[in-house]
Design a protein around this motif. Structure first.
Motif, PDB file in Angstrom:
ATOM      1  N   PHE A  70     -29.481  75.282   9.552  1.00  0.00           N
ATOM      2  CA  PHE A  70     -30.060  75.285  10.896  1.00  0.00           C
ATOM      3  C   PHE A  70     -30.514  73.886  11.312  1.00  0.00           C
ATOM      4  O   PHE A  70     -30.196  73.418  12.410  1.00  0.00           O
ATOM      5  CB  PHE A  70     -31.237  76.252  10.957  1.00  0.00           C
ATOM      6  CG  PHE A  70     -30.839  77.700  10.973  1.00  0.00           C
ATOM      7  CD1 PHE A  70     -30.015  78.204  11.971  1.00  0.00           C
ATOM      8  CD2 PHE A  70     -31.301  78.575  10.004  1.00  0.00           C
ATOM      9  CE1 PHE A  70     -29.650  79.543  11.994  1.00  0.00           C
ATOM     10  CE2 PHE A  70     -30.949  79.916  10.024  1.00  0.00           C
ATOM     11  CZ  PHE A  70     -30.116  80.397  11.018  1.00  0.00           C
ATOM     12  N   THR A  71     -31.281  73.204  10.465  1.00  0.00           N
ATOM     13  CA  THR A  71     -31.770  71.878  10.839  1.00  0.00           C
ATOM     14  C   THR A  71     -30.630  70.859  10.882  1.00  0.00           C
ATOM     15  O   THR A  71     -30.648  69.950  11.716  1.00  0.00           O
ATOM     16  CB  THR A  71     -32.857  71.409   9.868  1.00  0.00           C
ATOM     17  OG1 THR A  71     -32.355  71.415   8.521  1.00  0.00           O
ATOM     18  CG2 THR A  71     -34.075  72.319   9.950  1.00  0.00           C
ATOM     19  N   GLY A  72     -29.640  71.017   9.998  1.00  0.00           N
ATOM     20  CA  GLY A  72     -28.484  70.130  10.048  1.00  0.00           C
ATOM     21  C   GLY A  72     -27.706  70.294  11.339  1.00  0.00           C
ATOM     22  O   GLY A  72     -27.257  69.315  11.949  1.00  0.00           O
ATOM     23  N   GLN A  91     -39.973  71.511  15.383  1.00  0.00           N
ATOM     24  CA  GLN A  91     -39.333  72.666  16.008  1.00  0.00           C
ATOM     25  C   GLN A  91     -39.245  73.836  15.035  1.00  0.00           C
ATOM     26  O   GLN A  91     -39.372  74.998  15.434  1.00  0.00           O
ATOM     27  CB  GLN A  91     -37.950  72.244  16.511  1.00  0.00           C
ATOM     28  CG  GLN A  91     -37.998  71.195  17.614  1.00  0.00           C
ATOM     29  CD  GLN A  91     -37.005  70.073  17.444  1.00  0.00           C
ATOM     30  OE1 GLN A  91     -35.895  70.282  16.962  1.00  0.00           O
ATOM     31  NE2 GLN A  91     -37.383  68.857  17.842  1.00  0.00           N
ATOM     32  N   LEU A  92     -39.050  73.541  13.749  1.00  0.00           N
ATOM     33  CA  LEU A  92     -39.055  74.588  12.726  1.00  0.00           C
ATOM     34  C   LEU A  92     -40.408  75.295  12.688  1.00  0.00           C
ATOM     35  O   LEU A  92     -40.471  76.535  12.674  1.00  0.00           O
ATOM     36  CB  LEU A  92     -38.725  73.957  11.371  1.00  0.00           C
ATOM     37  CG  LEU A  92     -38.642  74.862  10.141  1.00  0.00           C
ATOM     38  CD1 LEU A  92     -37.713  74.226   9.099  1.00  0.00           C
ATOM     39  CD2 LEU A  92     -40.003  75.099   9.483  1.00  0.00           C
ATOM     40  N   TYR A  93     -41.484  74.522  12.662  1.00  0.00           N
ATOM     41  CA  TYR A  93     -42.815  75.124  12.577  1.00  0.00           C
ATOM     42  C   TYR A  93     -43.156  75.911  13.843  1.00  0.00           C
ATOM     43  O   TYR A  93     -43.817  76.956  13.767  1.00  0.00           O
ATOM     44  CB  TYR A  93     -43.870  74.051  12.322  1.00  0.00           C
ATOM     45  CG  TYR A  93     -44.079  73.758  10.868  1.00  0.00           C
ATOM     46  CD1 TYR A  93     -44.919  74.544  10.092  1.00  0.00           C
ATOM     47  CD2 TYR A  93     -43.428  72.703  10.242  1.00  0.00           C
ATOM     48  CE1 TYR A  93     -45.124  74.291   8.747  1.00  0.00           C
ATOM     49  CE2 TYR A  93     -43.612  72.432   8.893  1.00  0.00           C
ATOM     50  CZ  TYR A  93     -44.459  73.228   8.149  1.00  0.00           C
ATOM     51  OH  TYR A  93     -44.642  72.978   6.807  1.00  0.00           O
ATOM     52  N   GLY A 126     -38.817  76.449  20.373  1.00  0.00           N
ATOM     53  CA  GLY A 126     -38.309  75.227  19.762  1.00  0.00           C
ATOM     54  C   GLY A 126     -37.591  74.344  20.760  1.00  0.00           C
ATOM     55  O   GLY A 126     -37.694  73.113  20.714  1.00  0.00           O
ATOM     56  N   ALA A 127     -36.854  74.974  21.696  1.00  0.00           N
ATOM     57  CA  ALA A 127     -36.158  74.216  22.736  1.00  0.00           C
ATOM     58  C   ALA A 127     -37.152  73.473  23.620  1.00  0.00           C
ATOM     59  O   ALA A 127     -36.950  72.299  23.960  1.00  0.00           O
ATOM     60  CB  ALA A 127     -35.297  75.164  23.566  1.00  0.00           C
ATOM     61  N   LEU A 128     -38.247  74.141  23.994  1.00  0.00           N
ATOM     62  CA  LEU A 128     -39.262  73.484  24.822  1.00  0.00           C
ATOM     63  C   LEU A 128     -39.935  72.338  24.076  1.00  0.00           C
ATOM     64  O   LEU A 128     -40.316  71.328  24.676  1.00  0.00           O
ATOM     65  CB  LEU A 128     -40.311  74.508  25.265  1.00  0.00           C
ATOM     66  CG  LEU A 128     -39.850  75.577  26.254  1.00  0.00           C
ATOM     67  CD1 LEU A 128     -41.003  76.495  26.616  1.00  0.00           C
ATOM     68  CD2 LEU A 128     -39.258  74.952  27.514  1.00  0.00           C
ATOM     69  N   ALA A 255     -33.120  74.386  15.413  1.00  0.00           N
ATOM     70  CA  ALA A 255     -34.134  74.030  14.415  1.00  0.00           C
ATOM     71  C   ALA A 255     -35.196  75.119  14.303  1.00  0.00           C
ATOM     72  O   ALA A 255     -35.690  75.411  13.205  1.00  0.00           O
ATOM     73  CB  ALA A 255     -34.774  72.690  14.782  1.00  0.00           C
ATOM     74  N   ALA A 256     -35.558  75.738  15.439  1.00  0.00           N
ATOM     75  CA  ALA A 256     -36.562  76.808  15.405  1.00  0.00           C
ATOM     76  C   ALA A 256     -36.066  78.016  14.622  1.00  0.00           C
ATOM     77  O   ALA A 256     -36.867  78.737  14.004  1.00  0.00           O
ATOM     78  CB  ALA A 256     -36.928  77.213  16.828  1.00  0.00           C
TER      79      ALA A 256
END
Length: 349
Positions: A70-72, A91-93, A126-128, A255-256
């Motif tokens: 996801f983060t990649g 964004q993950l958090y 995460g987008a915001l 990332a979220a």
């Protein structure tokens, strides 16, 4: 000495140089293992055995690779359009916080409705989160490397405040963690009795969707054009600001999903150490994959295998697990050099 652009690099150059970079990484890691007092080839064998030497080890590698995919993907999407997203950790958090808020009983829906709702809400949040640095970049010219990097620390401190306050589990005996998700908000296991969950399947689906977007849609073409040359893209009529905003929304949402999958699929609750740096490692994953969405899956499996295998290797050979960090850092540096030499040749004046 000067760098001369290569118009059409051959297949051998495009594949051989990255392969050489990985080979040099293995050689250097072997030398370091020998310096640490272990047999170099036995250490590499222990890493491979610890990563895929059993069913449990292989599934743990897939489990560790899930958030890295996801983060990649988030980093690969953003970097393709030259939007330098260093804030995948934040964004993950944010995605993890939304998962806890909605998944601990706020919505009493069945799983087939609750899980997609939580995932979409987490992606939106995460987008915001990435949209703010992107707006500052497009409107005021603020460097997004700085804003996204600093936002990581802001968000982590905010999550720490929540875990000591409104999200703190009253039954947690004082530990800073959230309440556990209800059963309907948990991702089911892919294999009974083991930790691998359907977040991994969602990660594979996300990689395929991003690949389709990049090669089959107008947005993918515009992202590549903006990444290659913003001014030329603007002259050709491409709305550069709009493309960067769309890129930010997609990157932040991906990332979220890493936070959603870690909480809903693995941990079941939010703690401050839910990510040991998945957002930052996603940069390595994306660069090793040359920003290719399908390559991100392979790269994430490679990186996850090193981490999982290094834990086993450290116990068996008495070699510090920091060897895995050195391998990844060296692989990234050499891969960046390989990418440069793929596009440029060195000429002597």
């Amino acid at each position: 000495m000067r760098l001369e652009p290569i118009a059409n690099p051959g297949l051998l150059r495009r594949l051989g140089l990255p392969a050489l970079a990985l080979g040099v990484t293995v050689v250097v890691a072997s030398i370091l293992a020998m310096i640490a007092g272990a047999q170099p080839f036995s250490v590499l064998g222990l890493i491979i055995k610890g990563a895929v030497g059993s069913k449990f080890a292989a599934l743990e590698t897939l489990n560790r690779a899930t958030p890295l995919i996801f983060t990649g993907l988030a980093v690969a999407v953003a970097f393709r359009a030259q939007l330098w997203n260093i804030g995948a950790e934040a964004q993950l958090y944010v995605g993890a916080v939304v998962t806890v808020v909605l998944g601990t009983g706020a919505l009493g829906w069945p799983a087939f409705a609750l899980l997609p709702t939580i995932a979409v809400a987490g992606m939106f949040a995460g987008a915001l989160t990435l949209l703010v640095p992107t707006f500052l970049k497009t409107r005021f010219g603020v460097d997004e490397v700085v804003t996204t990097l600093l936002l990581n620390f802001v968000v982590i401190l905010w999550v720490s405040m929540l875990l000591e306050g409104s999200l703190k589990d009253p039954m947690g005996l004082g530990w800073p963690k959230s309440a556990r998700l209800i059963a309907e908000a948990r991702l089911p296991r892919m294999v009974d009795g083991l930790r691998l969950h359907w977040g991994f399947g969602l990660a594979l689906l996300s990689a395929f969707v991003v690949w389709i977007i990049q090669i089959r849609t107008t947005l993918g073409y515009e992202m590549r054009a903006v990444g290659l040359n913003k001014e030329a893209a603007r002259f050709a009529g491409i709305p550069v600001t709009g493309v960067l905003i769309k890129t930010a929304l997609l990157s932040g949402g991906l990332a979220a999903l890493a936070g959603f999958s870690e909480v809903a699929g693995l941990k079941g609750a939010l703690t401050l150490d839910i990510s040991p740096g998945f957002g930052y490692t996603g940069i390595i994953v994306a660069m090793l994959a040359l920003l290719n969405p399908l390559g991100v899956v392979i790269s994430a499996l490679f990186v996850a295998g090193i981490f999982v295998g290094a834990d086993s290797m450290s116990r068996a050979a008495g070699v510090p697990t920091y060897l895995a960090d050195i391998m990844l850092a060296l692989a990234l540096l050499l891969m960046v050099l390989a990418i440069m030499l793929t596009k440029f040749r060195v000429r002597r004046e």
